[in-house]
Motif scaffolding. Structure first.
Motif, PDB file in Angstrom:
ATOM      1  N   TYR A  50       2.241   8.746  -2.278  1.00  0.00           N
ATOM      2  CA  TYR A  50       2.035   9.267  -0.940  1.00  0.00           C
ATOM      3  C   TYR A  50       0.649   8.343  -0.292  1.00  0.00           C
ATOM      4  O   TYR A  50       0.686   8.221   0.679  1.00  0.00           O
ATOM      5  N   LEU A  51      -0.330   8.227  -1.141  1.00  0.00           N
ATOM      6  CA  LEU A  51      -1.460   7.538  -0.599  1.00  0.00           C
ATOM      7  C   LEU A  51      -1.087   6.060  -0.365  1.00  0.00           C
ATOM      8  O   LEU A  51      -1.625   5.643   0.804  1.00  0.00           O
ATOM      9  N   LEU A  52      -0.130   5.584  -1.014  1.00  0.00           N
ATOM     10  CA  LEU A  52       0.463   4.212  -0.757  1.00  0.00           C
ATOM     11  C   LEU A  52       1.181   4.132   0.810  1.00  0.00           C
ATOM     12  O   LEU A  52       0.935   3.277   1.668  1.00  0.00           O
ATOM     13  N   SER A  53       1.898   5.184   0.890  1.00  0.00           N
ATOM     14  CA  SER A  53       2.680   5.294   2.374  1.00  0.00           C
ATOM     15  C   SER A  53       1.838   5.506   3.242  1.00  0.00           C
ATOM     16  O   SER A  53       1.904   5.011   4.574  1.00  0.00           O
ATOM     17  N   LYS A  54       0.583   6.264   3.167  1.00  0.00           N
ATOM     18  CA  LYS A  54      -0.378   6.472   4.087  1.00  0.00           C
ATOM     19  C   LYS A  54      -0.939   5.443   4.446  1.00  0.00           C
ATOM     20  O   LYS A  54      -1.233   5.285   5.708  1.00  0.00           O
ATOM     21  N   GLY A  55      -1.496   4.485   3.667  1.00  0.00           N
ATOM     22  CA  GLY A  55      -1.912   3.160   3.973  1.00  0.00           C
ATOM     23  C   GLY A  55      -1.038   2.298   4.815  1.00  0.00           C
ATOM     24  O   GLY A  55      -1.375   1.622   5.637  1.00  0.00           O
ATOM     25  N   LEU A  56       0.189   2.338   4.334  1.00  0.00           N
ATOM     26  CA  LEU A  56       1.234   1.325   4.888  1.00  0.00           C
ATOM     27  C   LEU A  56       1.243   1.785   6.483  1.00  0.00           C
ATOM     28  O   LEU A  56       1.532   1.096   7.379  1.00  0.00           O
ATOM     29  N   LEU A  57       1.474   2.974   6.560  1.00  0.00           N
ATOM     30  CA  LEU A  57       2.026   3.561   7.779  1.00  0.00           C
ATOM     31  C   LEU A  57       0.847   3.571   8.872  1.00  0.00           C
ATOM     32  O   LEU A  57       0.997   3.399  10.102  1.00  0.00           O
ATOM     33  N   LEU A  58      -0.604   3.529   8.344  1.00  0.00           N
ATOM     34  CA  LEU A  58      -1.821   3.531   8.930  1.00  0.00           C
ATOM     35  C   LEU A  58      -1.653   2.137   9.784  1.00  0.00           C
ATOM     36  O   LEU A  58      -2.187   1.948  10.894  1.00  0.00           O
ATOM     37  N   SER A  59      -1.485   1.102   9.059  1.00  0.00           N
ATOM     38  CA  SER A  59      -1.229  -0.219   9.642  1.00  0.00           C
ATOM     39  C   SER A  59      -0.021  -0.430  10.463  1.00  0.00           C
ATOM     40  O   SER A  59      -0.199  -1.107  11.658  1.00  0.00           O
ATOM     41  N   LEU A  60       1.060  -0.056  10.269  1.00  0.00           N
ATOM     42  CA  LEU A  60       2.196  -0.188  10.671  1.00  0.00           C
ATOM     43  C   LEU A  60       2.239   0.539  12.152  1.00  0.00           C
ATOM     44  O   LEU A  60       2.719  -0.061  13.329  1.00  0.00           O
ATOM     45  N   ASN A  61       1.786   1.755  12.076  1.00  0.00           N
ATOM     46  CA  ASN A  61       1.506   2.528  13.491  1.00  0.00           C
ATOM     47  C   ASN A  61       0.470   1.913  14.632  1.00  0.00           C
ATOM     48  O   ASN A  61       0.731   2.148  15.560  1.00  0.00           O
ATOM     49  N   HIS A  62      -0.372   0.906  14.128  1.00  0.00           N
ATOM     50  CA  HIS A  62      -1.155   0.314  14.954  1.00  0.00           C
ATOM     51  C   HIS A  62      -0.834  -1.278  15.007  1.00  0.00           C
ATOM     52  O   HIS A  62      -1.730  -1.954  15.649  1.00  0.00           O
ATOM     53  N   ASP A  63       0.023  -1.535  14.519  1.00  0.00           N
ATOM     54  CA  ASP A  63       0.318  -3.098  14.421  1.00  0.00           C
ATOM     55  C   ASP A  63      -0.498  -4.043  13.842  1.00  0.00           C
ATOM     56  O   ASP A  63      -0.729  -5.027  14.143  1.00  0.00           O
ATOM     57  N   THR A 121     -11.471  -2.213  12.503  1.00  0.00           N
ATOM     58  CA  THR A 121     -12.215  -2.243  11.443  1.00  0.00           C
ATOM     59  C   THR A 121     -12.165  -1.164  10.500  1.00  0.00           C
ATOM     60  O   THR A 121     -11.928  -1.176   9.046  1.00  0.00           O
ATOM     61  N   TYR A 122     -12.235  -0.040  11.169  1.00  0.00           N
ATOM     62  CA  TYR A 122     -12.107   1.330  10.448  1.00  0.00           C
ATOM     63  C   TYR A 122     -10.614   1.547   9.746  1.00  0.00           C
ATOM     64  O   TYR A 122     -10.882   1.990   8.673  1.00  0.00           O
ATOM     65  N   ARG A 123      -9.729   0.822  10.414  1.00  0.00           N
ATOM     66  CA  ARG A 123      -8.493   1.099   9.820  1.00  0.00           C
ATOM     67  C   ARG A 123      -8.211   0.109   8.623  1.00  0.00           C
ATOM     68  O   ARG A 123      -7.498   0.443   7.642  1.00  0.00           O
ATOM     69  N   GLY A 124      -8.778  -0.929   8.572  1.00  0.00           N
ATOM     70  CA  GLY A 124      -8.725  -2.107   7.654  1.00  0.00           C
ATOM     71  C   GLY A 124      -9.430  -1.393   6.603  1.00  0.00           C
ATOM     72  O   GLY A 124      -8.995  -1.558   5.377  1.00  0.00           O
ATOM     73  N   ALA A 125     -10.675  -0.788   6.623  1.00  0.00           N
ATOM     74  CA  ALA A 125     -11.345  -0.314   5.396  1.00  0.00           C
ATOM     75  C   ALA A 125     -10.616   0.891   4.824  1.00  0.00           C
ATOM     76  O   ALA A 125     -10.450   1.214   3.607  1.00  0.00           O
ATOM     77  N   ALA A 126     -10.034   1.720   5.748  1.00  0.00           N
ATOM     78  CA  ALA A 126      -9.119   2.715   5.200  1.00  0.00           C
ATOM     79  C   ALA A 126      -7.920   2.413   4.452  1.00  0.00           C
ATOM     80  O   ALA A 126      -7.502   2.996   3.444  1.00  0.00           O
ATOM     81  N   LEU A 127      -7.283   1.445   5.026  1.00  0.00           N
ATOM     82  CA  LEU A 127      -6.265   0.874   4.407  1.00  0.00           C
ATOM     83  C   LEU A 127      -6.583   0.501   2.642  1.00  0.00           C
ATOM     84  O   LEU A 127      -5.631   0.795   2.011  1.00  0.00           O
ATOM     85  N   ILE A 128      -7.665  -0.455   2.736  1.00  0.00           N
ATOM     86  CA  ILE A 128      -8.046  -0.630   1.349  1.00  0.00           C
ATOM     87  C   ILE A 128      -8.430   0.270   0.405  1.00  0.00           C
ATOM     88  O   ILE A 128      -7.812   0.422  -0.583  1.00  0.00           O
ATOM     89  N   GLU A 129      -9.245   1.528   0.994  1.00  0.00           N
ATOM     90  CA  GLU A 129      -9.414   2.835   0.151  1.00  0.00           C
ATOM     91  C   GLU A 129      -7.988   3.353  -0.328  1.00  0.00           C
ATOM     92  O   GLU A 129      -8.102   3.863  -1.426  1.00  0.00           O
ATOM     93  N   LEU A 130      -7.166   3.492   0.692  1.00  0.00           N
ATOM     94  CA  LEU A 130      -6.171   4.096   0.575  1.00  0.00           C
ATOM     95  C   LEU A 130      -5.277   3.545  -0.680  1.00  0.00           C
ATOM     96  O   LEU A 130      -4.590   4.029  -1.599  1.00  0.00           O
TER      97      LEU A 130
END
Length: 325
Positions: A117-130, A69-78
């Motif tokens: 950079y923000l876009l790539s951080k969001g994508l990697l945050l999700s991809l690294n945790h499946d 849930t934290y990752r989902g919220a961070a993804l949206i914000e990023l």
């Protein structure tokens, strides 16, 4: 943050504090310039309504919030922050929420790279945790936001926006993001597809009502941070104006459209449009549409079990249509 939002936030206060720490960490960089800019972006955060929707919706399903849930919220914000940074470059805007924009302080080239950079951080945050399901929800929202913006630009040239097209534009531009917050919230705690869609639809109704409220500010008298008549000045066709034009005879309609197209920021032309919209019942019609969407959102919300989070969500959606800015 304002006092009403502080009270509303009570059931997720601990999660929001934890989220702030995690979000700061997700934005860190070894490049000194980038780290400095990230720090600046974090400092000027707004009301944080997007993560609030994520956590409230997750808590409708289960009380204990997982890392997803934290990752989902961070993804949206990023991803959302990335679009805002790019928007400021496109609009040549020097301010964002009363602060200098990134492009105003560090120029366009750096701002574009920061958005990437923000876009790539969001994508990697999700991809690294499946978190593929969450990434799909948010990526769809970003696509819709872009399409909505382009559809509005296409229609703005001729000012021929119908009510149906208006609702499609605001569904894509504004409501899709709040809808994705709600869908991500329930999806992050393992909700089934039907529940995710119900949550998404709830968020969409809230987002539509939120945007209509924003449109109504164009015709207000209170000092709300958004100048009165700014939408007309920028040739944006909003619901009160669209409704008023539908009521007008051919000659009046032609004169009004001319005033919108050629106002050049002149107060008399803008005020003539505002006066006509008020006399034609455009504000009452828009308020009625907003209240209907609010009622539809509440009906969907009540399909979820009663809880402190559901109570807070009721207050939060009421806040979106009663706010003064």
């Amino acid at each position: 943050m304002s006092s009403p939002l502080n009270q509303i936030q009570a059931p997720i206060a601990v999660e929001m504090q934890e989220f702030e720490k995690k979000f700061r960490q997700s934005m860190q960089s070894n490049v000194l310039l980038l780290d400095k800019i990230m720090g600046y972006i974090v400092k000027r955060k707004g009301k944080q309504m997007r993560p609030m929707f994520v956590f409230f919706m997750a808590k409708l399903i289960q009380e204990q919030i997982p890392d997803a849930t934290y990752r989902g919220a961070a993804l949206i914000e990023l991803l959302h922050t990335a679009t805002l940074v790019h928007d400021d470059v496109v609009d040549d805007s020097n301010y964002r929420r009363g602060f200098f924009s990134v492009n105003a302080l560090w120029k366009n080239k750096i701002a574009v790279l920061v958005g990437d950079y923000l876009l790539s951080k969001g994508l990697l945050l999700s991809l690294n945790h499946d978190d593929f399901g969450l990434l799909k929800i948010v990526s769809n929202a970003v696509r819709e936001m872009s399409e909505g913006e382009l559809l509005q630009m296409e229609k703005a040239r001729r000012l021929d926006i119908t009510e149906d097209v208006y609702f499609e534009i605001i569904r894509q531009k504004t409501a899709s993001l709040i809808a994705s917050c709600c869908a991500v919230g329930v999806a992050s705690v393992g909700a089934d597809a039907e529940t995710v869609e119900r949550a998404r639809l709830f968020g969409e109704k809230v987002g539509l009502a939120f945007q209509i409220k924003d449109d109504l500010f164009d015709y207000g008298t209170a000092e709300i941070g958004k100048p009165v008549g700014i939408d007309i000045k920028e040739k944006k066709m909003t619901l009160p104006l669209i409704y008023a034009l539908q009521q007008a005879d051919w000659l009046t309609k032609r004169r009004l459209i001319y005033n919108v197209k050629n106002n050049n920021g002149k107060a008399d032309k803008i005020n003539a449009v505002i006066d006509f919209v008020k006399k034609s019942g455009g504000l009452e019609y828009s308020i009625n549409c907003m209240n209907n969407l609010h009622a539809e959102a509440l009906k969907l919300l009540h399909t979820f079990p009663a809880s402190p989070s559901r109570d807070s969500l009721e207050q939060l959606i009421r806040y979106t249509i009663e706010r003064e800015k």
